[in-house]
Structure formats: structure tokens, C-alpha cells
Design an enzyme around this catalytic site. Structure first.
Site, mmCIF file in Angstrom:
data_model
loop_
_atom_site.group_PDB
_atom_site.id
_atom_site.type_symbol
_atom_site.label_atom_id
_atom_site.label_comp_id
_atom_site.label_asym_id
_atom_site.label_seq_id
_atom_site.Cartn_x
_atom_site.Cartn_y
_atom_site.Cartn_z
ATOM 1 C CE LYS A 10 0.065 -14.613 -19.565
ATOM 2 N NZ LYS A 10 -0.799 -14.395 -18.372
ATOM 3 C CE1 TYR A 50 2.988 -10.864 -16.575
ATOM 4 C CE2 TYR A 50 4.367 -12.765 -17.023
ATOM 5 C CZ TYR A 50 3.203 -12.049 -17.225
ATOM 6 O OH TYR A 50 2.248 -12.529 -18.102
ATOM 7 C CG PHE A 58 0.261 -14.243 -8.436
ATOM 8 C CD1 PHE A 58 0.793 -13.769 -9.624
ATOM 9 C CD2 PHE A 58 -0.597 -13.411 -7.723
ATOM 10 C CE1 PHE A 58 0.483 -12.508 -10.105
ATOM 11 C CE2 PHE A 58 -0.920 -12.138 -8.200
ATOM 12 C CZ PHE A 58 -0.371 -11.688 -9.395
ATOM 13 N NE ARG A 86 -5.512 -5.283 -20.119
ATOM 14 C CZ ARG A 86 -4.901 -5.889 -19.104
ATOM 15 N NH1 ARG A 86 -3.752 -6.546 -19.307
ATOM 16 N NH2 ARG A 86 -5.397 -5.861 -17.891
ATOM 17 C CB THR A 92 -6.782 -10.804 -14.898
ATOM 18 O OG1 THR A 92 -6.411 -9.504 -15.349
ATOM 19 C CG2 THR A 92 -5.550 -11.568 -14.459
ATOM 20 N NE ARG A 103 -6.021 -13.381 -19.987
ATOM 21 C CZ ARG A 103 -5.494 -12.272 -19.470
ATOM 22 N NH1 ARG A 103 -6.277 -11.313 -19.003
ATOM 23 N NH2 ARG A 103 -4.180 -12.115 -19.439
ATOM 24 C CG ASN A 113 -4.267 -15.547 -17.754
ATOM 25 O OD1 ASN A 113 -3.143 -15.804 -18.172
ATOM 26 N ND2 ASN A 113 -4.558 -14.461 -17.067
ATOM 27 C CG HIS A 116 1.171 -10.122 -21.401
ATOM 28 N ND1 HIS A 116 1.017 -9.530 -20.164
ATOM 29 C CD2 HIS A 116 1.801 -9.195 -22.181
ATOM 30 C CE1 HIS A 116 1.543 -8.312 -20.200
ATOM 31 N NE2 HIS A 116 2.029 -8.086 -21.410
ATOM 32 C CD GLU A 127 4.184 -5.306 -21.382
ATOM 33 O OE1 GLU A 127 3.423 -5.573 -22.327
ATOM 34 O OE2 GLU A 127 3.818 -5.315 -20.197
HETATM 35 P P1 ADP Z 1 -3.203 -9.248 -16.849
HETATM 36 O O1 ADP Z 1 -2.402 -10.381 -17.425
HETATM 37 O O2 ADP Z 1 -4.681 -9.412 -17.162
HETATM 38 O O3 ADP Z 1 -2.665 -7.889 -17.188
HETATM 39 P P2 ADP Z 1 -2.009 -8.977 -14.156
HETATM 40 O O4 ADP Z 1 -1.012 -8.017 -14.724
HETATM 41 O O5 ADP Z 1 -2.743 -8.587 -12.921
HETATM 42 O O6 ADP Z 1 -3.129 -9.396 -15.248
HETATM 43 O O7 ADP Z 1 -1.302 -10.373 -13.845
HETATM 44 C C1 ADP Z 1 -0.361 -10.911 -14.751
HETATM 45 C C2 ADP Z 1 -0.568 -12.389 -14.820
HETATM 46 O O8 ADP Z 1 -0.275 -12.965 -13.556
HETATM 47 C C3 ADP Z 1 -1.993 -12.841 -15.139
HETATM 48 O O9 ADP Z 1 -2.318 -12.817 -16.507
HETATM 49 C C4 ADP Z 1 -1.974 -14.262 -14.578
HETATM 50 O O10 ADP Z 1 -1.331 -15.164 -15.491
HETATM 51 C C5 ADP Z 1 -1.095 -14.104 -13.356
HETATM 52 N N1 ADP Z 1 -1.897 -13.879 -12.164
HETATM 53 C C6 ADP Z 1 -2.530 -12.745 -11.794
HETATM 54 N N2 ADP Z 1 -3.192 -12.886 -10.643
HETATM 55 C C7 ADP Z 1 -2.959 -14.160 -10.237
HETATM 56 C C8 ADP Z 1 -3.349 -14.948 -9.129
HETATM 57 N N3 ADP Z 1 -4.121 -14.445 -8.151
HETATM 58 N N4 ADP Z 1 -2.914 -16.227 -9.060
HETATM 59 C C9 ADP Z 1 -2.128 -16.742 -10.022
HETATM 60 N N5 ADP Z 1 -1.716 -16.052 -11.119
HETATM 61 C C10 ADP Z 1 -2.128 -14.796 -11.231
#
Ligand code: ADP
Length: 149
Positions: A10, A50, A58, A86, A92, A103, A113, A116, A127
Site C-alpha cells: 500500500k 475493495y 471506513f 496471510r 489486519t 504488519r 497497515n 494487502h 484480484e
Molecule cells: P485485510 O486487509 O487484513 O484482508 P479487511 O479486508 O478486513 O482486512 O480490510 C481491508 C483493509 O481495510 C485493511 O487492510 C485496512 O487497511 C482497512 N481497514 C479494515 N478495518 C478498518 C478499520 N476499522 N478502520 C480503518 N481501516 C480499516
């Protein structure tokens, strides 16, 4: 075909100079890089990537974050690379990620974070099709038989 996953560094990971470190972790593990590009993405493209999170509070901030600078889009291949990718990335929320994960080692806030990774083989397929419509590089590592039985 061997399993593939989509990994994206990212904008914060790019800005913080973590590209080499992140690639190195996947490479040293024994996964193969099959696609790689640095690019800025349009808002509509980030929203498509997304789309499953569009109802989350968010979502707007997440899309702004992803378009705030270039990202590194990659495809990595290898045995169980989706689930293992992962694990390499970590939970996350970086405050919950184990030390030793990307992370866990390099991030603090959930909205910054660093990286992805696809969360299922099916999502990886979608994707990769979205990010690499031009296709992937075809090559076999000369180390293959030293890594895989
Ligand atoms: P991952 O990236 O671990 O698969 P998710 O698919 O749940 O997690 O979320 C996608 C991305 O959205 C996260 O990596 C993070 O950048 C962002 N995100 C998720 N939850 C939150 C939150 N509560 N507040 C802000 N950003 C979030």
C-alpha cells in the site's frame, strides 16, 4: 497450475521504503514472483478492488488511502501461498499482528497497515484478473527442486 495470490504494498509501505523488505520475505520463503508493477490507481479502481467493503464506515478513508500514492501490485505463486501469505502479512490490526509478520514488525494503525493479501483462492483469482488483465510472466525457478519435494 500452482496456487497464486495477489499482494499489494500500500502507499504507506512504498513511501516508507519497505518494498525491498517485503519482496524479500516472500522470495526467501520460497514463493515465486509472477507479476509486479508500481502504479497509481484511480478512485474507481480502488473502489472496485475493495467493493466487498463498500458498506463499511471506513470505506471512504480506505479508498483515499489507497489512491494517496503509488502501490506495488504483485502476484506470488507457490504451495498454499494464499493462506501462508496471510500469515507472513499478519492480522489486519497491526497491534494484534505477531512480531515477525510484516504488519507486526512495520505497522501500528489498522488504516496504515502497509500491505494487502488475498484472503481466499477465489478472491485471489478475481484480484489477479482485475490487476493483471495483461497476464503474468511465465518462468520456473532453477531452485524449484531445492524448495519443493
Ligand atoms: P485485510 O486487509 O487484513 O484482508 P479487511 O479486508 O478486513 O482486512 O480490510 C481491508 C483493509 O481495510 C485493511 O487492510 C485496512 O487497511 C482497512 N481497514 C479494515 N478495518 C478498518 C478499520 N476499522 N478502520 C480503518 N481501516 C480499516
Amino acid at each position: 497450475m500452482a496456487e497464486q495470490t495477489f499482494i499489494m504494498i500500500k502507499p504507506d509501505g512504498v513511501q516508507r521504503g519497505l518494498i525491498g523488505e517485503i519482496i524479500s520475505r516472500f522470495e526467501k520463503k520460497g514463493f515465486y514472483l509472477k507479476g509486479l508493477k508500481l502504479q497509481n490507481v484511480e478512485k474507481s479502481f480502488a473502489e472496485q478492488h475493495y467493493a466487498d467493503l463498500s458498506s463499511k464506515p471506513f470505506f471512504g478513508g480506505l479508498v483515499e488511502y489507497i489512491v494517496s500514492g503509488p502501490v506495488v501490485a504483485m502476484v506470488w505463486e507457490g504451495k498454499s501461498v494464499v493462506a501462508t501469505g496471510r500469515k507472513i502479512i499478519g492480522a489486519t490490526n497491526p497491534l494484534a499482528s505477531e512480531p515477525g509478520t510484516i504488519r507486526g514488525d512495520f505497522a501500528v494503525d489498522i488504516g496504515r497497515n502497509v500491505i494487502h493479501g488475498s484472503d481466499s483462492v477465489e478472491n485471489a483469482r478475481k484480484e489477479i484478473a482485475l490487476w493483471f488483465p495483461e497476464g503474468l510472466a511465465g518462468w520456473t525457478s532453477s531452485q524449484h527442486n531445492w524448495i519443493y519435494e
